[in-house]
Design a protein around this motif. Structure first.
Motif, PDB file in Angstrom:
ATOM      1  N   LEU A  97       0.865  -1.181   0.000  1.00 41.43           N
ATOM      2  CA  LEU A  97       0.000   0.000   0.000  1.00 41.43           C
ATOM      3  C   LEU A  97       0.900   1.229   0.000  1.00 41.43           C
ATOM      4  CD1 LEU A  97      -2.857   1.250   0.247  1.00 41.43           C
ATOM      5  CD2 LEU A  97      -2.526   1.210   2.732  1.00 41.43           C
ATOM      6  N   ARG A  98       0.856   2.006  -1.077  1.00 41.27           N
ATOM      7  CA  ARG A  98       1.709   3.191  -1.215  1.00 41.27           C
ATOM      8  C   ARG A  98       0.883   4.442  -0.947  1.00 41.27           C
ATOM      9  NH1 ARG A  98       4.418   4.502  -5.976  1.00 41.27           N
ATOM     10  NH2 ARG A  98       6.093   5.314  -4.675  1.00 41.27           N
ATOM     11  N   LEU A  99       1.291   5.197   0.078  1.00 46.42           N
ATOM     12  CA  LEU A  99       0.577   6.396   0.499  1.00 46.42           C
ATOM     13  C   LEU A  99       1.483   7.609   0.406  1.00 46.42           C
ATOM     14  CD1 LEU A  99      -1.078   5.036   3.783  1.00 46.42           C
ATOM     15  CD2 LEU A  99      -2.141   5.192   1.528  1.00 46.42           C
ATOM     16  N   ILE A 100       0.939   8.735  -0.027  1.00 49.85           N
ATOM     17  CA  ILE A 100       1.634  10.017   0.064  1.00 49.85           C
ATOM     18  C   ILE A 100       0.821  10.897   0.998  1.00 49.85           C
ATOM     19  CG2 ILE A 100       0.521  10.828  -2.086  1.00 49.85           C
ATOM     20  CD1 ILE A 100       3.034  12.620  -2.480  1.00 49.85           C
ATOM     21  N   VAL A 101       1.442  11.384   2.056  1.00 57.01           N
ATOM     22  CA  VAL A 101       0.691  12.081   3.104  1.00 57.01           C
ATOM     23  C   VAL A 101       1.377  13.394   3.451  1.00 57.01           C
ATOM     24  CG1 VAL A 101      -0.029   9.851   4.049  1.00 57.01           C
ATOM     25  CG2 VAL A 101       1.920  11.005   5.050  1.00 57.01           C
ATOM     26  N   GLU A 102       0.569  14.379   3.786  1.00 55.92           N
ATOM     27  CA  GLU A 102       1.164  15.623   4.259  1.00 55.92           C
ATOM     28  C   GLU A 102       1.576  15.453   5.721  1.00 55.92           C
ATOM     29  OE1 GLU A 102      -1.465  18.892   6.219  1.00 55.92           O
ATOM     30  OE2 GLU A 102      -1.753  18.914   4.054  1.00 55.92           O
ATOM     31  N   ARG A 103       2.573  16.235   6.142  1.00 59.28           N
ATOM     32  CA  ARG A 103       3.192  16.031   7.460  1.00 59.28           C
ATOM     33  C   ARG A 103       2.191  16.109   8.602  1.00 59.28           C
ATOM     34  NH1 ARG A 103       8.164  15.650   8.984  1.00 59.28           N
ATOM     35  NH2 ARG A 103       8.898  16.183   6.888  1.00 59.28           N
ATOM     36  N   LEU A 104       1.182  16.933   8.455  1.00 61.99           N
ATOM     37  CA  LEU A 104       0.187  17.077   9.505  1.00 61.99           C
ATOM     38  C   LEU A 104      -0.490  15.757   9.850  1.00 61.99           C
ATOM     39  CD1 LEU A 104      -1.633  18.936  11.285  1.00 61.99           C
ATOM     40  CD2 LEU A 104      -3.115  19.155   9.283  1.00 61.99           C
ATOM     41  N   ALA A 105      -0.576  14.850   8.865  1.00 66.08           N
ATOM     42  CA  ALA A 105      -1.281  13.585   9.079  1.00 66.08           C
ATOM     43  C   ALA A 105      -0.481  12.599   9.923  1.00 66.08           C
ATOM     44  CB  ALA A 105      -1.606  12.944   7.733  1.00 66.08           C
ATOM     45  N   LEU A 106       0.807  12.837  10.113  1.00 64.45           N
ATOM     46  CA  LEU A 106       1.636  11.856  10.832  1.00 64.45           C
ATOM     47  C   LEU A 106       1.146  11.637  12.263  1.00 64.45           C
ATOM     48  CD1 LEU A 106       5.206  12.738   9.500  1.00 64.45           C
ATOM     49  CD2 LEU A 106       3.567  11.065   8.645  1.00 64.45           C
ATOM     50  N   PRO A 107       1.076  12.667  13.116  1.00 66.82           N
ATOM     51  CA  PRO A 107       0.654  12.406  14.500  1.00 66.82           C
ATOM     52  C   PRO A 107      -0.829  12.108  14.630  1.00 66.82           C
ATOM     53  CG  PRO A 107       0.981  14.761  14.184  1.00 66.82           C
ATOM     54  CD  PRO A 107       1.459  14.090  12.926  1.00 66.82           C
ATOM     55  N   HIS A 108      -1.634  12.646  13.727  1.00 63.86           N
ATOM     56  CA  HIS A 108      -3.083  12.536  13.874  1.00 63.86           C
ATOM     57  C   HIS A 108      -3.667  11.295  13.207  1.00 63.86           C
ATOM     58  CE1 HIS A 108      -3.466  16.518  15.672  1.00 63.86           C
ATOM     59  NE2 HIS A 108      -2.644  16.962  14.748  1.00 63.86           N
ATOM     60  N   VAL A 109      -2.981  10.747  12.196  1.00 61.46           N
ATOM     61  CA  VAL A 109      -3.533   9.596  11.466  1.00 61.46           C
ATOM     62  C   VAL A 109      -2.538   8.445  11.398  1.00 61.46           C
ATOM     63  CG1 VAL A 109      -4.473   8.789   9.264  1.00 61.46           C
ATOM     64  CG2 VAL A 109      -5.009  11.095  10.067  1.00 61.46           C
ATOM     65  N   ILE A 110      -1.376   8.687  10.804  1.00 60.64           N
ATOM     66  CA  ILE A 110      -0.446   7.592  10.532  1.00 60.64           C
ATOM     67  C   ILE A 110       0.052   6.926  11.813  1.00 60.64           C
ATOM     68  CG2 ILE A 110       1.769   6.988   9.519  1.00 60.64           C
ATOM     69  CD1 ILE A 110      -0.444   7.549   7.499  1.00 60.64           C
ATOM     70  N   GLU A 111       0.479   7.712  12.785  1.00 61.03           N
ATOM     71  CA  GLU A 111       1.045   7.117  14.007  1.00 61.03           C
ATOM     72  C   GLU A 111       0.030   6.278  14.785  1.00 61.03           C
ATOM     73  OE1 GLU A 111       2.953  10.240  16.179  1.00 61.03           O
ATOM     74  OE2 GLU A 111       4.288  10.747  14.506  1.00 61.03           O
ATOM     75  N   PRO A 112      -1.221   6.711  14.948  1.00 67.66           N
ATOM     76  CA  PRO A 112      -2.170   5.839  15.650  1.00 67.66           C
ATOM     77  C   PRO A 112      -2.703   4.692  14.800  1.00 67.66           C
ATOM     78  CG  PRO A 112      -3.222   7.913  15.080  1.00 67.66           C
ATOM     79  CD  PRO A 112      -1.763   8.068  14.739  1.00 67.66           C
ATOM     80  N   VAL A 113      -2.804   4.876  13.475  1.00 67.28           N
ATOM     81  CA  VAL A 113      -3.441   3.873  12.626  1.00 67.28           C
ATOM     82  C   VAL A 113      -2.481   2.779  12.178  1.00 67.28           C
ATOM     83  CG1 VAL A 113      -4.487   3.518  10.333  1.00 67.28           C
ATOM     84  CG2 VAL A 113      -5.283   5.374  11.799  1.00 67.28           C
ATOM     85  N   LEU A 114      -1.248   3.154  11.831  1.00 66.95           N
ATOM     86  CA  LEU A 114      -0.341   2.192  11.202  1.00 66.95           C
ATOM     87  C   LEU A 114      -0.052   0.959  12.060  1.00 66.95           C
ATOM     88  CD1 LEU A 114       1.162   1.636   8.630  1.00 66.95           C
ATOM     89  CD2 LEU A 114       3.142   2.854   9.543  1.00 66.95           C
ATOM     90  N   PRO A 115       0.226   1.076  13.371  1.00 67.07           N
ATOM     91  CA  PRO A 115       0.472  -0.144  14.162  1.00 67.07           C
ATOM     92  C   PRO A 115      -0.725  -1.095  14.160  1.00 67.07           C
ATOM     93  CG  PRO A 115       1.230   1.797  15.348  1.00 67.07           C
ATOM     94  CD  PRO A 115       0.459   2.297  14.173  1.00 67.07           C
ATOM     95  N   VAL A 116      -1.924  -0.553  14.253  1.00 71.26           N
ATOM     96  CA  VAL A 116      -3.126  -1.398  14.243  1.00 71.26           C
ATOM     97  C   VAL A 116      -3.305  -2.051  12.879  1.00 71.26           C
ATOM     98  CG1 VAL A 116      -5.630  -1.437  14.586  1.00 71.26           C
ATOM     99  CG2 VAL A 116      -4.193   0.079  15.968  1.00 71.26           C
ATOM    100  N   PHE A 117      -3.038  -1.284  11.822  1.00 71.84           N
ATOM    101  CA  PHE A 117      -3.161  -1.819  10.462  1.00 71.84           C
ATOM    102  C   PHE A 117      -2.166  -2.946  10.224  1.00 71.84           C
ATOM    103  CE2 PHE A 117      -2.160  -1.503   5.842  1.00 71.84           C
ATOM    104  CZ  PHE A 117      -3.406  -1.874   5.353  1.00 71.84           C
ATOM    105  N   ARG A 118      -0.944  -2.774  10.675  1.00 73.77           N
ATOM    106  CA  ARG A 118       0.081  -3.814  10.486  1.00 73.77           C
ATOM    107  C   ARG A 118      -0.266  -5.067  11.304  1.00 73.77           C
ATOM    108  NH1 ARG A 118       2.601  -5.643   7.958  1.00 73.77           N
ATOM    109  NH2 ARG A 118       4.603  -5.940   8.995  1.00 73.77           N
ATOM    110  N   GLN A 119      -0.830  -4.872  12.468  1.00 74.41           N
ATOM    111  CA  GLN A 119      -1.224  -6.024  13.276  1.00 74.41           C
ATOM    112  C   GLN A 119      -2.359  -6.795  12.599  1.00 74.41           C
ATOM    113  OE1 GLN A 119      -2.536  -5.032  17.227  1.00 74.41           O
ATOM    114  NE2 GLN A 119      -2.298  -7.121  17.977  1.00 74.41           N
TER     115      GLN A 119
END
Length: 300
Positions: A97-119
């Motif tokens: 899954l290839r995503l391009i994200v603006e920096r603002l999304a890192l703490p608010h979306v990517i950091e909380p979502v990615l560990p759960v998604f990988r699990q």
């Protein structure tokens, strides 16, 4: 399972109506021209009216044929899409899954979502590019992007990732004690504004407000210009000037009391962070899986 009698002849009719040719319809359906003609004749006999004008050189729809096409065509497309959706949903997410994200999304979306998604999907790889430049999103091969809604192209499908937020002017308590709060947009000319140069366009971002029912755009005046949102907020916290941002971007500073809003009543509307993707990508199992985890983790 046999096809319902009421559907007899409809695939042949739709193919012939689309191509206006029995021979081309036969190629599309991998049938003989004779079988297509017979199916059309049986359908016309059942309906009791002609559906096509036929000559030795051309074929066209009658008024009744055009009406049938307008009625049956969308339904046939909906059935085909439903079958495609069912087939796609049966496939397990795979690949990268290839995503391009603006920096603002890192703490608010990517950091909380990615560990759960990988699990949830340990065999699925994820590649994330952090950038505010999304203009070549499709040609660079990304499956989806995360961006502020007002920046997303209208031909994309967008899924909200946060509650709506409002745009306003923000400054530190110390700045407002020393210089006062602007009460109207014209008051901004008396203040030091920290200007933001958009990295993706290179221009100075104009501050937009809604005042007395009309849109007002202000070219901010100030000695400091930056092209990084985090630096802009940090300078505002230190009292260097006023900034134009949103209640979402400044949520941490607002919670800590290091920034305060002004002209909030003049906010031009609500916006938010959105996951966006092209219509052709909407059925990808890996993308659907990511959306499901976002909805669960972000409680949307």
């Amino acid at each position: 399972m046999s096809q319902p009698p009421s559907f007899d002849g409809l695939p042949e009719f739709l193919a012939a109506a689309r191509r206006l040719s029995v021979s081309k319809a036969a190629l599309d359906l991998n049938r003989t021209p004779g079988s297509i003609s017979q199916a059309l004749q049986r359908l016309e006999q059942r309906l009791g009216l002609p559906l096509f004008h036929r000559t030795t050189r051309r074929m066209s729809l009658t008024e009744a044929g055009q009406a049938l096409l307008e009625t049956v065509g969308p339904a046939a497309q909906a059935i085909a899409s439903g079958l495609e959706d069912a087939a796609q949903s049966a496939q397990a997410p795979s690949g990268t899954l290839r995503l391009i994200v603006e920096r603002l999304a890192l703490p608010h979306v990517i950091e909380p979502v990615l560990p759960v998604f990988r699990q949830a999907w340990p065999n699925l790889n994820v590649e994330i590019t952090v950038s505010n430049r999304h203009e070549h999103f499709v040609t660079e091969g990304y499956d989806a992007g995360i961006l502020i809604g007002s920046y997303i192209a209208q031909d994309m499908i967008a899924v909200r990732l946060c509650q709506p937020y409002r745009w306003a002017v923000f400054g530190s308590p110390a700045y407002f004690r020393a210089h006062g709060k602007p009460q109207q947009t014209r008051d901004l000319i008396q203040h030091q504004c920290i200007r933001f140069r958009r990295p993706e366009k290179g221009d100075i971002y104009r501050w937009e407000f809604l005042e007395n029912g009309s849109t007002v755009r202000v070219d901010p005046v100030g000695a400091i210009t930056v092209n990084d949102g985090e630096l802009m907020r940090s300078l505002a916290v230190k009292g260097a000037g006023l900034i134009y941002s949103s209640t979402f971007h400044t949520s941490r500073e607002l919670a800590a009391g290091t920034l305060e809003p002004a002209l909030l009543d003049c906010s031009p509307g609500s916006d938010g962070l959105f996951l966006y993707f092209s219509k052709t990508a909407r059925h990808q199992p890996k993308l659907r899986a990511f959306i499901q985890v976002c909805n669960r983790v972000l409680e949307l």
